[in-house]
Design a protein around this motif. Structure first.
Motif, PDB file in Angstrom:
ATOM      1  N   MET A  19      71.326  47.437 -50.605  1.00  0.00           N
ATOM      2  CA  MET A  19      72.318  46.369 -50.486  1.00  0.00           C
ATOM      3  C   MET A  19      71.764  45.323 -49.514  1.00  0.00           C
ATOM      4  O   MET A  19      71.936  45.452 -48.310  1.00  0.00           O
ATOM      5  N   ASP A  20      71.117  44.308 -50.041  1.00  0.00           N
ATOM      6  CA  ASP A  20      70.434  43.365 -49.148  1.00  0.00           C
ATOM      7  C   ASP A  20      70.948  41.936 -49.356  1.00  0.00           C
ATOM      8  O   ASP A  20      71.361  41.578 -50.456  1.00  0.00           O
ATOM      9  N   GLY A  21      70.896  41.152 -48.302  1.00  0.00           N
ATOM     10  CA  GLY A  21      71.218  39.734 -48.404  1.00  0.00           C
ATOM     11  C   GLY A  21      72.490  39.295 -47.688  1.00  0.00           C
ATOM     12  O   GLY A  21      72.916  38.153 -47.834  1.00  0.00           O
ATOM     13  N   ASN A  22      73.072  40.181 -46.900  1.00  0.00           N
ATOM     14  CA  ASN A  22      74.303  39.812 -46.176  1.00  0.00           C
ATOM     15  C   ASN A  22      74.052  38.648 -45.211  1.00  0.00           C
ATOM     16  O   ASN A  22      74.865  37.733 -45.095  1.00  0.00           O
ATOM     17  N   GLY A  23      72.921  38.705 -44.511  1.00  0.00           N
ATOM     18  CA  GLY A  23      72.602  37.675 -43.520  1.00  0.00           C
ATOM     19  C   GLY A  23      72.395  36.328 -44.183  1.00  0.00           C
ATOM     20  O   GLY A  23      72.931  35.304 -43.730  1.00  0.00           O
ATOM     21  N   ARG A  24      71.649  36.332 -45.296  1.00  0.00           N
ATOM     22  CA  ARG A  24      71.403  35.070 -46.004  1.00  0.00           C
ATOM     23  C   ARG A  24      72.690  34.499 -46.604  1.00  0.00           C
ATOM     24  O   ARG A  24      72.885  33.297 -46.641  1.00  0.00           O
ATOM     25  N   TRP A  25      73.558  35.385 -47.047  1.00  0.00           N
ATOM     26  CA  TRP A  25      74.843  34.943 -47.598  1.00  0.00           C
ATOM     27  C   TRP A  25      75.617  34.168 -46.529  1.00  0.00           C
ATOM     28  O   TRP A  25      76.179  33.111 -46.783  1.00  0.00           O
ATOM     29  N   LYS A  43      65.820  47.999 -35.069  1.00  0.00           N
ATOM     30  CA  LYS A  43      65.120  46.894 -34.394  1.00  0.00           C
ATOM     31  C   LYS A  43      66.011  45.665 -34.243  1.00  0.00           C
ATOM     32  O   LYS A  43      65.628  44.693 -33.602  1.00  0.00           O
ATOM     33  N   ARG A  44      67.152  45.658 -34.877  1.00  0.00           N
ATOM     34  CA  ARG A  44      68.039  44.494 -34.815  1.00  0.00           C
ATOM     35  C   ARG A  44      68.762  44.427 -33.462  1.00  0.00           C
ATOM     36  O   ARG A  44      68.722  45.382 -32.682  1.00  0.00           O
ATOM     37  N   SER A  45      69.444  43.316 -33.224  1.00  0.00           N
ATOM     38  CA  SER A  45      70.094  43.152 -31.911  1.00  0.00           C
ATOM     39  C   SER A  45      71.190  44.194 -31.728  1.00  0.00           C
ATOM     40  O   SER A  45      71.775  44.682 -32.704  1.00  0.00           O
TER      41      SER A  45
END
Ligand code: IPE
Ligand code: IPE
Ligand code: MG
Length: 239
Positions: free
Chosen positions: A17-23, A68-70
Motif C-alpha cells: 500500500m504505497d503513495g500516501n505521502g504523495r497523495w 527510518k522515518r521521523s
C-alpha cells in the motif's frame, strides 16, 4: 462494473500500500492526512476481499525500513493502526475475519502491541478470511530469522544440515501455514518489491498501478483481480 470470474478468485492477495505521502503532497496537506485517508482504502479493500471470497489478504502496513522515518510520522502511523484495529473489530467479528501479523512486532510500542495482541486473540476463531498485517516486516529479516531458528535446531541436534530443503525453510517462515500469494498489488507506480515477502513471491503474479493508495478503491481492486484472471501461470513448465 468490472466483471470477475467467481471460479478464479486468487486465494491469497498481498498488497504493498504505497503513495500516501504523495497523495497528501499533491493536495498540499500533511502526509499524516495521506495515511489517514489510506486507512479508508484499507477498509474498502478488506471488505471487498471478504465479499468476493478471498481467503488470505496480506497488507504491507509498516516495513522494517520504515523505522527510518521521523518519530512523529511513526507515532501517527501507530495511532492509525490502533484506531483501525479498535474501529474495525466489530466488522471483523461479523465477517469472520481473523487477524494475524508477520514481522518483528516485538519492536512496536507497547500500547500498540497490546491492542494488536487483543485483536489477534479476539478474532482467533474466525474462519472466513485471514487478514495478515505486515508490521515491522522485512523479507530479508524473515529469511534471516528463519535461518537462525534452523541453525539453532541443528545445534540442538534436532535436524542436520542435510535436512535443509525448500519445504523445511518454508516451515520456519513467520506464518508457515499461509499459502504463497497468487497476486501482489503495488500502488503508486513503483516497480519494486521493497523487501516484501521475498521468499513467498517466487511465482506470484504482480500488478502495479500508478494509483496512489488513498485513491485505490473497489473498482480498481476488481480490475486488478480481473487482470490476474487473464494471466497464464506456468510455474516454469511449458504449456
Ligand atoms: C505508504 O505510503 C505507507 C507506508 C509506507 C507506511 P508512503 O508513506 O510510503 O507514501 P509515499 O511513498 O511517500 O508517497
Ligand atoms: C513499502 O513502501 C512499505 C509499505 C507499503 C509499508 P515504502 O514507501 O516504504 O517503500 P520504498 O521506500 O518506496 O521502497
Ligand atoms: Mg512510499
Amino acid at each position: 462494473m468490472t466483471l470477475i470470474d467467481p471460479n478464479k478468485i486468487p486465494r491469497h492477495v498481498a498488497v504493498i500500500m504505497d503513495g500516501n505521502g504523495r497523495w497528501a503532497k499533491k493536495r498540499g496537506i500533511n502526509r499524516f492526512l495521506g495515511h489517514e485517508k489510506g486507512t479508508e482504502a484499507v477498509r474498502e479493500i478488506v471488505r471487498t476481499s471478504r465479499e468476493i471470497g478471498i481467503q488470505w489478504l496480506t497488507l504491507y502496513a509498516f516495513s522494517e525500513e520504515n523505522w527510518k522515518r521521523s518519530k512523529l510520522e511513526i507515532q501517527a502511523l501507530m495511532k492509525l493502526l490502533k484506531r483501525f484495529l479498535k474501529g474495525e473489530l466489530k466488522e471483523m467479528q461479523e465477517n469472520g475475519i481473523r487477524i494475524q501479523t508477520i514481522g518483528r512486532t516485538h519492536k512496536l510500542p507497547d500500547n500498540t502491541r497490546k491492542i494488536l495482541l487483543e485483536t489477534i486473540e479476539k478474532t482467533a476463531s474466525n474462519k472466513d478470511m485471514v487478514l495478515t498485517l505486515a508490521l515491522s516486516y522485512g523479507g530479508r529479516q524473515e529469511i534471516a530469522d528463519a535461518i537462525r531458528k534452523i541453525a539453532t535446531r541443528i545445534e540442538e541436534g534436532g535436524i542436520s544440515a542435510n535436512d535443509i530443503s525448500e519445504q523445511l525453510i518454508s516451515k520456519f517462515m513467520y506464518m508457515p501455514d499461509m499459502p504463497e500469494p497468487d497476486l501482489l498489488i503495488r500502488t503508486s507506480g513503483e516497480y519494486r518489491v521493497s523487501n516484501f515477502l521475498l521468499w513467498q513471491i517466487a511465482y506470484t503474479e504482480i500488478h502495479v498501478t500508478p494509483t496512489l493508495w488513498p485513491d485505490f478503491g473497489k473498482e480498481e481492486y476488481l480490475a486488478a483481480i480481473q487482470d490476474f484472471q487473464g494471466r497464464e501461470r506456468r510455474f516454469g513448465a511449458c504449456i
